[in-house]
Scaffold this motif. Structure first.
Motif, PDB file in Angstrom:
ATOM      1  N   GLN A   1      29.995  13.268  17.729  1.00 25.04           N
ATOM      2  CA  GLN A   1      28.615  12.844  17.947  1.00 25.04           C
ATOM      3  C   GLN A   1      27.642  13.810  17.285  1.00 25.04           C
ATOM      4  O   GLN A   1      26.622  13.391  16.729  1.00 25.04           O
ATOM      5  CB  GLN A   1      28.342  12.761  19.449  1.00 25.04           C
ATOM      6  N   ALA A   2      27.951  15.104  17.342  1.00 25.43           N
ATOM      7  CA  ALA A   2      27.045  16.102  16.769  1.00 25.43           C
ATOM      8  C   ALA A   2      27.110  16.126  15.250  1.00 25.43           C
ATOM      9  O   ALA A   2      26.117  16.442  14.584  1.00 25.43           O
ATOM     10  CB  ALA A   2      27.389  17.485  17.313  1.00 25.43           C
ATOM     11  N   GLY A   3      28.281  15.801  14.693  1.00 22.12           N
ATOM     12  CA  GLY A   3      28.449  15.883  13.248  1.00 22.12           C
ATOM     13  C   GLY A   3      28.379  17.302  12.728  1.00 22.12           C
ATOM     14  O   GLY A   3      28.020  17.543  11.573  1.00 22.12           O
ATOM     15  N   GLU A   4      28.689  18.270  13.602  1.00 19.65           N
ATOM     16  CA  GLU A   4      28.624  19.685  13.241  1.00 19.65           C
ATOM     17  C   GLU A   4      29.972  20.337  13.503  1.00 19.65           C
ATOM     18  O   GLU A   4      30.674  19.999  14.458  1.00 19.65           O
ATOM     19  CB  GLU A   4      27.557  20.407  14.078  1.00 19.65           C
ATOM     20  N   ARG A   5      30.316  21.325  12.655  1.00 24.77           N
ATOM     21  CA  ARG A   5      31.504  22.144  12.934  1.00 24.77           C
ATOM     22  C   ARG A   5      31.047  23.385  13.701  1.00 24.77           C
ATOM     23  O   ARG A   5      30.319  24.217  13.168  1.00 24.77           O
ATOM     24  CB  ARG A   5      32.196  22.568  11.644  1.00 24.77           C
ATOM     25  N   PRO A   6      31.449  23.540  14.962  1.00 24.51           N
ATOM     26  CA  PRO A   6      30.994  24.678  15.759  1.00 24.51           C
ATOM     27  C   PRO A   6      31.542  26.007  15.219  1.00 24.51           C
ATOM     28  O   PRO A   6      32.648  26.062  14.679  1.00 24.51           O
ATOM     29  CB  PRO A   6      31.550  24.382  17.153  1.00 24.51           C
ATOM     30  N   VAL A   7      30.750  27.048  15.420  1.00 26.84           N
ATOM     31  CA  VAL A   7      31.188  28.385  14.991  1.00 26.84           C
ATOM     32  C   VAL A   7      31.943  29.097  16.105  1.00 26.84           C
ATOM     33  O   VAL A   7      32.564  30.139  15.862  1.00 26.84           O
ATOM     34  CB  VAL A   7      29.991  29.241  14.539  1.00 26.84           C
ATOM     35  N   ALA A   8      31.893  28.568  17.326  1.00 24.61           N
ATOM     36  CA  ALA A   8      32.584  29.202  18.445  1.00 24.61           C
ATOM     37  C   ALA A   8      32.740  28.199  19.582  1.00 24.61           C
ATOM     38  O   ALA A   8      32.019  27.198  19.666  1.00 24.61           O
ATOM     39  CB  ALA A   8      31.816  30.429  18.931  1.00 24.61           C
ATOM     40  N   LEU A   9      33.687  28.490  20.466  1.00 26.15           N
ATOM     41  CA  LEU A   9      33.969  27.670  21.646  1.00 26.15           C
ATOM     42  C   LEU A   9      33.863  28.541  22.886  1.00 26.15           C
ATOM     43  O   LEU A   9      34.450  29.619  22.953  1.00 26.15           O
ATOM     44  CB  LEU A   9      35.375  27.068  21.550  1.00 26.15           C
ATOM     45  N   GLY A  10      33.103  28.057  23.873  1.00 23.31           N
ATOM     46  CA  GLY A  10      33.051  28.693  25.182  1.00 23.31           C
ATOM     47  C   GLY A  10      33.663  27.776  26.218  1.00 23.31           C
ATOM     48  O   GLY A  10      33.437  26.564  26.197  1.00 23.31           O
TER      49      GLY A  10
ATOM     50  N   GLY B   1      48.060  27.610  20.766  1.00 23.50           N
ATOM     51  CA  GLY B   1      49.479  27.464  20.495  1.00 23.50           C
ATOM     52  C   GLY B   1      50.324  28.553  21.127  1.00 23.50           C
ATOM     53  O   GLY B   1      51.396  28.899  20.613  1.00 23.50           O
ATOM     54  N   GLY B   2      49.872  29.094  22.246  1.00 25.74           N
ATOM     55  CA  GLY B   2      50.630  30.131  22.941  1.00 25.74           C
ATOM     56  C   GLY B   2      50.387  31.535  22.429  1.00 25.74           C
ATOM     57  O   GLY B   2      51.024  32.486  22.902  1.00 25.74           O
ATOM     58  N   ALA B   3      49.469  31.687  21.488  1.00 21.23           N
ATOM     59  CA  ALA B   3      49.222  33.019  20.918  1.00 21.23           C
ATOM     60  C   ALA B   3      48.493  33.942  21.884  1.00 21.23           C
ATOM     61  O   ALA B   3      48.568  35.167  21.749  1.00 21.23           O
ATOM     62  CB  ALA B   3      48.406  32.879  19.624  1.00 21.23           C
TER      63      ALA B   3
ATOM     64  N   VAL C   1      38.538  35.938  21.663  1.00 23.59           N
ATOM     65  CA  VAL C   1      39.860  36.262  22.204  1.00 23.59           C
ATOM     66  C   VAL C   1      40.986  35.581  21.439  1.00 23.59           C
ATOM     67  O   VAL C   1      42.152  35.945  21.585  1.00 23.59           O
ATOM     68  CB  VAL C   1      39.958  35.883  23.698  1.00 23.59           C
ATOM     69  N   GLY C   2      40.665  34.599  20.636  1.00 22.07           N
ATOM     70  CA  GLY C   2      41.684  33.869  19.889  1.00 22.07           C
ATOM     71  C   GLY C   2      41.024  32.728  19.132  1.00 22.07           C
ATOM     72  O   GLY C   2      39.797  32.627  19.073  1.00 22.07           O
ATOM     73  N   GLU C   3      41.871  31.865  18.573  1.00 25.34           N
ATOM     74  CA  GLU C   3      41.350  30.779  17.744  1.00 25.34           C
ATOM     75  C   GLU C   3      42.041  29.477  18.099  1.00 25.34           C
ATOM     76  O   GLU C   3      43.281  29.402  18.107  1.00 25.34           O
ATOM     77  CB  GLU C   3      41.574  31.111  16.267  1.00 25.34           C
ATOM     78  N   ALA C   4      41.240  28.454  18.415  1.00 25.18           N
ATOM     79  CA  ALA C   4      41.800  27.124  18.670  1.00 25.18           C
ATOM     80  C   ALA C   4      42.358  26.565  17.370  1.00 25.18           C
ATOM     81  O   ALA C   4      41.718  26.645  16.316  1.00 25.18           O
ATOM     82  CB  ALA C   4      40.728  26.196  19.223  1.00 25.18           C
ATOM     83  N   ARG C   5      43.541  26.000  17.447  1.00 25.15           N
ATOM     84  CA  ARG C   5      44.232  25.537  16.242  1.00 25.15           C
ATOM     85  C   ARG C   5      43.555  24.324  15.628  1.00 25.15           C
ATOM     86  O   ARG C   5      43.069  23.437  16.346  1.00 25.15           O
ATOM     87  CB  ARG C   5      45.692  25.217  16.576  1.00 25.15           C
ATOM     88  N   PRO C   6      43.526  24.258  14.299  1.00 26.84           N
ATOM     89  CA  PRO C   6      42.855  23.124  13.633  1.00 26.84           C
ATOM     90  C   PRO C   6      43.515  21.779  13.901  1.00 26.84           C
ATOM     91  O   PRO C   6      42.848  20.740  13.857  1.00 26.84           O
ATOM     92  CB  PRO C   6      42.902  23.509  12.160  1.00 26.84           C
TER      93      PRO C   6
ATOM     94  N   ALA D   1      39.491  21.741  13.459  1.00 29.10           N
ATOM     95  CA  ALA D   1      39.002  22.938  12.780  1.00 29.10           C
ATOM     96  C   ALA D   1      39.477  24.142  13.567  1.00 29.10           C
ATOM     97  O   ALA D   1      39.723  24.055  14.777  1.00 29.10           O
ATOM     98  CB  ALA D   1      37.472  22.931  12.683  1.00 29.10           C
ATOM     99  N   ALA D   2      39.620  25.262  12.882  1.00 35.43           N
ATOM    100  CA  ALA D   2      39.968  26.515  13.544  1.00 35.43           C
ATOM    101  C   ALA D   2      38.682  27.105  14.119  1.00 35.43           C
ATOM    102  O   ALA D   2      37.805  27.556  13.380  1.00 35.43           O
ATOM    103  CB  ALA D   2      40.606  27.481  12.553  1.00 35.43           C
ATOM    104  N   ILE D   3      38.562  27.085  15.456  1.00 38.57           N
ATOM    105  CA  ILE D   3      37.321  27.504  16.122  1.00 38.57           C
ATOM    106  C   ILE D   3      37.606  28.712  17.002  1.00 38.57           C
ATOM    107  O   ILE D   3      38.472  28.644  17.884  1.00 38.57           O
ATOM    108  CB  ILE D   3      36.739  26.360  16.975  1.00 38.57           C
ATOM    109  N   PRO D   4      36.898  29.822  16.810  1.00 31.99           N
ATOM    110  CA  PRO D   4      37.111  30.993  17.667  1.00 31.99           C
ATOM    111  C   PRO D   4      36.748  30.693  19.124  1.00 31.99           C
ATOM    112  O   PRO D   4      35.700  30.103  19.399  1.00 31.99           O
ATOM    113  CB  PRO D   4      36.158  32.047  17.076  1.00 31.99           C
ATOM    114  N   VAL D   5      37.626  31.091  20.045  1.00 37.81           N
ATOM    115  CA  VAL D   5      37.322  31.021  21.470  1.00 37.81           C
ATOM    116  C   VAL D   5      36.610  32.320  21.817  1.00 37.81           C
ATOM    117  O   VAL D   5      37.198  33.395  21.761  1.00 37.81           O
ATOM    118  CB  VAL D   5      38.595  30.856  22.310  1.00 37.81           C
TER     119      VAL D   5
END
Length: 492
Positions: free
Chosen positions: A64-73, A169-171, A218-223, A228-232
């Motif tokens: 809906q946003a049409g944006e690639r987020p730079v981070a995930l909370g 992915g368990g990292a 703390v890690g990165e959500a897998r693409p 997309a690879a999004i930093p948590v």
């Protein structure tokens, strides 16, 4: 402009928001969570379903946003306990939800054996099935699971830990201080897992997550999961995230969230507070260094209105309750104490039962509906009184959020029975907003707690008290008498 993805994984559903750097919502997604009630008093979730609905909601918000987020909370229902295989990442049992009461007997045993003072001093909590330790202890009663846990083959976590493990992915196997402080295994003063408490509950250290700050990558959500690879970069329990989302970043600021239950936090500053009896001390998000809060809980708030709708059929929708309540000048002397899951702060009595007092032949559905709404306000007033007693400062206003905060009548009544203003932000999804703000802070989108506070206070609606002090006192005394009736069930 950088966009932030925020996930609020709650008891009844997962909400995802994509936020702009000025706090605007660019995209939103929501999916309900299936509930499981295998026995009276038991409440469970399928961990795979928690993951699935969360991922779907996040993908919907991003599309809906049409944006690639730079981070995930991520913010989450706290205390809910998940146990999974470290290698396969498969859960070994259903998640035991914070509402679950199966360990009530164990909690009574902890009190009877004199462990309550130790638990209070170390964790700021009380022996109650609400918290994670007895839930995890219950899962590990299975000898095979215990052996695997002791070998380090299993991982425990609250829902934040579970989601981060699967998204990466368990990292990564982590939790933050706010969630750790809700397990009854975390020492508030050392800000670490407590070896003596691990011994009390028979929990191997090998099963526990690493404790990290609430804000920071703390890690990165897998693409392959989110596209997309999004930093948590943000983690917090839902109520502490709402404290951030309400801009309560300094001692003496308070918020109340009206959801399934009602949860109040008062920021206590940078020193561990000594709570009054029945009040909890807990970790707050460490925006500018370690911080703590005082907390109180009404275990049933909005759920009482749902019961009127689904159980009794007195209303068709929850939103209808405001108009029905307004249709009568008062409750006709009726008080409704919705202790369906016992009573929380300051009583902590799991055996209390829901009680309606003051019924007469003239009582109508409108009186009952109004009494259910008033119960939220009275319970909140009881919370605030208990929480602020040990503080050396008054709370200037109560900041509110959650579904019932949209009810203008209820918010005015709340201000009246509190005797202080009630402030409602324009966006009531402050829990998700708080998670997003933590992630943005952790990636440099915003700088410091004061910047977050300024962002959250724009456009707030303020309800001023308009009730004489004598009338306020009389109404609160009548409420206390009704609570005494609910407590009588436990003492009979």
């Amino acid at each position: 402009m950088p966009a932030i993805l925020a996930l609020d994984q709650g008891t009844t559903g997962s909400t995802a928001l994509v936020l702009a750097d000025d706090g605007r919502v660019l995209g939103r997604g929501y999916r309900e969570v299936p509930q499981h009630f295998p026995s009276p008093g038991w409440v469970e979730h399928d961990p795979e379903a928690l993951l699935s609905v969360s991922v779907t909601a996040m993908r919907e918000a991003m599309a809906q946003a049409g944006e690639r987020p730079v981070a995930l909370g991520i913010t989450n229902q706290r205390e809910t306990t998940v146990l999974w295989d470290r290698r396969t990442l498969a859960p070994v049992a259903r998640a035991i939800v914070w509402q679950d009461r199966r360990t009530a007997d164990r909690c009574r045993e902890l009190r009877a054996t004199g462990l309550e003072p130790l638990l209070r001093e170390r964790t700021g909590l009380v022996p109650d099935p609400y918290f994670s330790a007895t839930k995890l202890e219950w899962l590990l009663r299975d000898p095979a699971l215990r052996a695997r846990a002791e070998r380090g083959e299993l991982a425990f976590g609250t829902v934040d830990s579970w989601l981060v493990a699967r998204l990466t992915g368990g990292a990564v196997h982590v939790t933050d201080h706010t969630n750790a402080s809700r397990t009854m295994l975390y020492n508030l003063r050392t800000r670490a897992w407590d070896d003596e408490l691990l011994g009390v509950f028979g929990v191997p250290l090998a099963v526990l997550p690493e404790i990290v700050p609430s804000s920071g990558v703390v890690g990165e959500a897998r693409p392959d999961i989110l596209g997309a690879a999004i930093p948590v970069a943000g983690l917090a329990g839902d109520q502490q995230a709402a404290l951030v989302g309400q801009g309560c970043v300094r001692a003496g600021q308070a918020k109340n969230t009206y959801g399934t239950g009602a949860f109040m936090l008062v920021h206590a500053g940078g020193e561990v507070p000594v709570p009054a009896p029945g009040v909890l001390a807990t970790a707050a998000c460490d925006l500018d260094g370690p911080a703590w809060a005082l907390e109180g809980s009404v275990l049933v708030a909005g759920a009482a209105v749902q019961w009127l709708r689904d159980g009794l059929g007195l209303i068709v929708t929850a939103a209808e309750s405001e108009a029905v309540a307004r249709s009568v000048p008062d409750t006709g002397g009726v008080h409704f104490v919705p202790a369906f899951a016992g009573l929380g702060t300051p009583h902590w009595e799991p055996e209390a039962r829901g009680t309606i007092t003051g019924l007469t032949r003239g009582t109508t559905r409108a009186h009952l509906v109004r009494a259910a709404l008033e119960a939220m306000a009275f319970g909140t007033a009881e919370l605030l009184d208990a929480l602020v007693r040990p503080l050396d400062r008054a709370v200037p206003a109560l900041r509110v959020d959650g579904g019932a905060a949209a009810n203008d009548w209820l918010m005015q009544f709340q201000a009246d029975v509190l005797g202080i203003p009630v402030e409602r932000p324009p966006m009531l999804e402050t829990t998700a907003l708080g998670a997003g703000l933590l992630a943005g802070l952790g990636t440099g989108v915003w700088q410091g707690g004061d910047a977050l506070a300024e962002l959250t206070r724009q456009g707030a609606t303020r309800f001023e008290p308009d009730l004489a002090a004598s009338e306020r006192a009389a109404r609160l005394e009548a409420w206390r008498r009704a609570v005494t009736a609910a407590l009588a069930w436990a003492r009979a």
